[in-house]
Design a protein around this motif. Sequence first.
Motif, mmCIF file in Angstrom:
data_model
loop_
_atom_site.group_PDB
_atom_site.id
_atom_site.type_symbol
_atom_site.label_atom_id
_atom_site.label_comp_id
_atom_site.label_asym_id
_atom_site.label_seq_id
_atom_site.Cartn_x
_atom_site.Cartn_y
_atom_site.Cartn_z
ATOM 1 N N VAL A 24 1.083 -1.442 0.238
ATOM 2 C CA VAL A 24 0.244 0.024 0.245
ATOM 3 C C VAL A 24 1.120 1.444 -0.089
ATOM 4 O O VAL A 24 1.454 2.002 0.880
ATOM 5 N N THR A 25 0.861 1.771 -1.062
ATOM 6 C CA THR A 25 2.360 3.201 -1.452
ATOM 7 C C THR A 25 1.368 4.474 -0.463
ATOM 8 O O THR A 25 2.412 5.397 -0.508
ATOM 9 N N GLU A 26 0.037 4.008 -0.856
ATOM 10 C CA GLU A 26 -0.182 5.764 0.370
ATOM 11 C C GLU A 26 -1.675 5.270 0.923
ATOM 12 O O GLU A 26 -2.276 4.177 0.160
ATOM 13 N N THR A 27 -1.514 5.908 1.668
ATOM 14 C CA THR A 27 -3.176 5.692 2.696
ATOM 15 C C THR A 27 -2.841 6.986 3.160
ATOM 16 O O THR A 27 -1.613 7.289 4.127
ATOM 17 N N GLY A 28 -4.241 7.091 3.792
ATOM 18 C CA GLY A 28 -3.643 8.239 5.270
ATOM 19 C C GLY A 28 -5.888 8.894 5.322
ATOM 20 O O GLY A 28 -6.670 8.132 4.564
ATOM 21 N N TRP A 29 -5.407 9.895 5.994
ATOM 22 C CA TRP A 29 -6.707 10.237 6.540
ATOM 23 C C TRP A 29 -6.465 11.858 6.647
ATOM 24 O O TRP A 29 -5.555 12.450 7.515
ATOM 25 N N PRO A 30 -7.240 12.854 6.242
ATOM 26 C CA PRO A 30 -6.932 14.244 6.510
ATOM 27 C C PRO A 30 -7.813 14.968 7.482
ATOM 28 O O PRO A 30 -8.858 14.527 8.128
ATOM 29 N N SER A 31 -6.467 15.670 8.189
ATOM 30 C CA SER A 31 -7.240 16.805 9.608
ATOM 31 C C SER A 31 -8.360 17.869 9.407
ATOM 32 O O SER A 31 -8.478 18.777 10.432
ATOM 33 N N GLY A 66 -10.664 18.861 6.255
ATOM 34 C CA GLY A 66 -11.505 19.874 4.921
ATOM 35 C C GLY A 66 -12.505 20.490 4.675
ATOM 36 O O GLY A 66 -13.447 21.220 5.913
ATOM 37 N N ASP A 67 -12.588 20.504 4.307
ATOM 38 C CA ASP A 67 -14.628 21.163 3.807
ATOM 39 C C ASP A 67 -15.266 20.939 4.334
ATOM 40 O O ASP A 67 -15.504 19.306 5.056
ATOM 41 N N GLU A 68 -16.660 22.417 4.858
ATOM 42 C CA GLU A 68 -18.024 21.091 5.376
ATOM 43 C C GLU A 68 -18.855 20.323 4.864
ATOM 44 O O GLU A 68 -19.269 18.763 6.142
ATOM 45 N N ASP A 69 -18.581 19.707 3.620
ATOM 46 C CA ASP A 69 -18.926 19.099 2.857
ATOM 47 C C ASP A 69 -18.182 17.889 2.582
ATOM 48 O O ASP A 69 -18.104 16.796 2.185
ATOM 49 N N GLU A 70 -16.986 17.509 3.204
ATOM 50 C CA GLU A 70 -15.886 16.658 3.618
ATOM 51 C C GLU A 70 -16.417 15.281 4.802
ATOM 52 O O GLU A 70 -15.656 15.500 5.698
ATOM 53 N N THR A 71 -16.974 14.913 4.396
ATOM 54 C CA THR A 71 -17.579 14.023 5.902
ATOM 55 C C THR A 71 -16.844 13.555 6.512
ATOM 56 O O THR A 71 -15.891 12.464 5.369
ATOM 57 N N GLY A 72 -16.200 13.317 7.725
ATOM 58 C CA GLY A 72 -15.064 12.753 8.371
ATOM 59 C C GLY A 72 -13.276 13.117 8.511
ATOM 60 O O GLY A 72 -12.370 12.868 9.434
ATOM 61 N N ALA A 73 -13.272 14.270 7.518
ATOM 62 C CA ALA A 73 -12.379 15.399 7.956
ATOM 63 C C ALA A 73 -12.028 15.749 9.452
ATOM 64 O O ALA A 73 -13.148 16.009 9.633
ATOM 65 N N GLY A 74 -10.818 15.477 9.692
ATOM 66 C CA GLY A 74 -10.736 15.794 11.527
ATOM 67 C C GLY A 74 -9.644 15.216 11.539
ATOM 68 O O GLY A 74 -8.447 14.116 11.178
ATOM 69 N N ALA A 75 -8.691 16.579 12.589
ATOM 70 C CA ALA A 75 -7.919 15.620 13.569
ATOM 71 C C ALA A 75 -8.024 14.087 14.337
ATOM 72 O O ALA A 75 -7.279 13.557 13.816
ATOM 73 N N ALA A 76 -9.504 14.247 15.298
ATOM 74 C CA ALA A 76 -9.130 13.521 16.157
ATOM 75 C C ALA A 76 -9.005 12.327 14.680
ATOM 76 O O ALA A 76 -8.772 11.116 15.447
ATOM 77 N N ASN A 77 -9.649 12.302 14.101
ATOM 78 C CA ASN A 77 -10.331 10.610 12.921
ATOM 79 C C ASN A 77 -9.124 10.125 12.271
ATOM 80 O O ASN A 77 -8.599 9.262 12.656
ATOM 81 N N ALA A 78 -8.352 11.839 11.953
ATOM 82 C CA ALA A 78 -6.907 11.594 10.911
ATOM 83 C C ALA A 78 -6.399 10.568 12.139
ATOM 84 O O ALA A 78 -5.437 9.623 12.465
ATOM 85 N N ALA A 79 -6.105 10.795 13.920
ATOM 86 C CA ALA A 79 -5.017 10.414 14.247
ATOM 87 C C ALA A 79 -5.221 9.216 14.614
ATOM 88 O O ALA A 79 -4.848 8.358 14.931
ATOM 89 N N SER A 80 -6.684 8.492 14.848
ATOM 90 C CA SER A 80 -7.894 7.542 14.855
ATOM 91 C C SER A 80 -6.842 6.200 13.443
ATOM 92 O O SER A 80 -6.827 5.289 14.281
#
Length: 465
Positions: free
Chosen positions: A259-266, A268-282
């Motif tokens: 898996v050469t890329e995977t991640g989660w944004p800390s 995002g825009d209002e319509d980017e459901t799930g983006a956030g630092a807490a979820n990225a850390a998890s």
Amino acid sequence: MASLTISHFISFLSILAFTEAGLIGVNYGRVANNLPQPPQVVALLKAQGINRVKIYDTDSSVLTALANSDISVVVAMPNELLSSAAADQSFTDNWVQANISKYYPSTQIQAISVGNEVFVDPNNVTKYLVPAMTNVHASLLKYNLSSIKISSAIALSALQNSYPSSAGSFKPELVEPVIKPMLSLLRKTGSYLMVNVYPFFAYEANADVISLDYALFKENPGVVDSGNNLKYMSLLEAQIDAVFAAMSALQYNDMKMVVTETGWPSLGDEDETGAGAANAASYNGNLVNRVLTGGGTPLRPNDTLDVYLFALFNENQKPGPTSEGNYGLFYPNQQKVYNVDFTLQGVNNNRSVPINGSKTQVPATGDVTPSSVGQTWCVANENAGEEKLQAGLDYACGEGGADCRPIQEGATCYDPDTVAAHASYAFNSYYQKKGRGAGTCDFGGAAYVVTQAPKFGTCALPTGY
């Protein structure tokens, strides 16, 4: 079990190499104008114990800085070179000499990604991919570099079906022209398939049917694949197995995958459901724990999971939605966006780390404090230098219309009396007044957005006007 910080987790790899644990690396993207110089980045990687890195080109300054660092490197031939590489082996001979031989073995180049997500490139260079890979491999052999693998990082969108995992299949229009020839070449050369896999995208588009806990490796009931009765406890493993199923359908069930890329944004825009630092850390913390505890996926239990996190830094010049520039583990000043807890128990390490010098503190736990979720601030990038910070400060307090009264001498936020602290206050005032809009926290690379509340002495930066 004692809590471990990010600075220790990959130092375990020398021990775990003899177990079924997988390997963790990080993508070092550079689509930004405010990042540290490559020697500083290499020092950061070494300080954190990170010994595997992937870059998107063969930049001389980066490869030179990585020399004798004991950090293994995956490099890339950019998509725009594929047509030339496919047409003439003399081109790849020259490219390998100039971009690989020149640095190897002092720089531990492990593999070359010939192109990146070629199938979704709007310039339509797919037909050049396998001929380019073939010529690059021939050039490596010519110059006695056969230990360096060739592959090409593909996006998960190369699949026609990915759910359920057992029904995984490649898009029919790709199979004969490129997928089969590529897999055949990878098998012949003893290489592996590179795949970029982002559960975030699947969750964002299907949040009504996909459990967030399932996407973040948290405790959940699991999902049973109706096709093979295997139970999945995480979306990433289900997506990986969909690729394995697609390869098996073409009789390439012996192929390895990274898996050469995977991640989660800390952020995002209002319509980017799930983006956030807490979820990225998890996501990143739980993924690291999952990889280092060993074992494969339900379909390939004996294979290890080898993963490159995306990305090392937030990148302020990436186009697209806000999330695109906010996948980083670190801010440009080399401080953490959030703390990833690498204990197997997932216990938070409740500490704080300095940002913008010792007088600015942000929380650094595996979770983000509830009061800060969804909020952002704009702070100074000290790596930009005092001259650029002063110019940005002058603009923000003058033409920019920032409220700079609190940083005047004798006022509540005058201390600490540094250009960086004053600039951060002014930059943030401007950013908040502009509604935290895209592009309002840059100041020519002198500023960047953070997702955890900064504090200068006793002065906290405001979040709105």
